[in-house]
Design an enzyme around this catalytic site. Sequence first.
Site: not given
Ligand code: PAF
Length: 281
Positions: A31-33, A37, A148, A150, A153, A184-185
Amino acid sequence: MKVFNNINELKSVLATHRLEGKKIALVPTMGALHQGHASLVRKAAAENDIVVVSVFVNPTQFNDKNDLKKYPRTLEADCELLEREGADIVFSPSVDEMYPEEDKRQFSFPPLDTVMEGIFRPGHFNGVCQVVSKLFMIADPDKAYFGEKDFQQLAIIREMVRKMGFKLEIVGCPIIREMDGLALSSRNALLSAEERKTALNISKTLFESVDYSKTHTLRETKGFVESSIAAVDGLKLEYFEIVDGNTLQSLEEWQNSSYIVGCITVFCGSVRLIDNIKYRG
Ligand code: PAF
């Protein structure tokens, strides 16, 4: 666009779509898009028939309880953005719905998760893998979309998919930046106006380092970024590593890899920001 909070209801709607031969995309979010996103959702909508966006602030990936408490929650605004960008389904479960009992599964993908965030946020990637694997099992998507920004991740999720045999394609999408360069974050919402200005030095330094890297060694480039960030009042470097983009292991020389990425984490006041930049590949 439909909003679901219940796993079984979502599963049953998606089963019908699957029987109709529809391609299903999943965009996992907390969220907090923002426009980063939005770019994932647009790509997912262009490549699939049904786009499911999960909005779930996953407690198991926060090693710092205060960080979890502060994390911005803006479901109403998120749904407006998702509707505009062409999402079909929002999945917004409660913590009890996702974790009716403690998730004791342990995920470990060394050496990808033993460096960088893996050192500074112990347990973080275990929590990410817990929730992402659950979301994959619930939605059973054809494709799943991740940013990318993250970078670590994304590499770990690709490895989890490969090792656990999930039948889906992981699509990595480029970092989206503000006009002035700030990546953006969702955490940017926590920055004061003054801190936001200070935070700009992160992307500025990374961009400058790409030019610098053309005439300097890898070690010198690392030093350039470290000293540039250290010189900014209000920024505190947690780490900057120049790594192989596939193995995430630190490199000593430019010629040691054809895919090289610089990954940085910096505290701006109390807000932890991450960014990365590609040097090769
Ligand atoms: O990148 C994120 O926002 C989170 O780590 C994810 C992949 C939605 C998992 O909660």
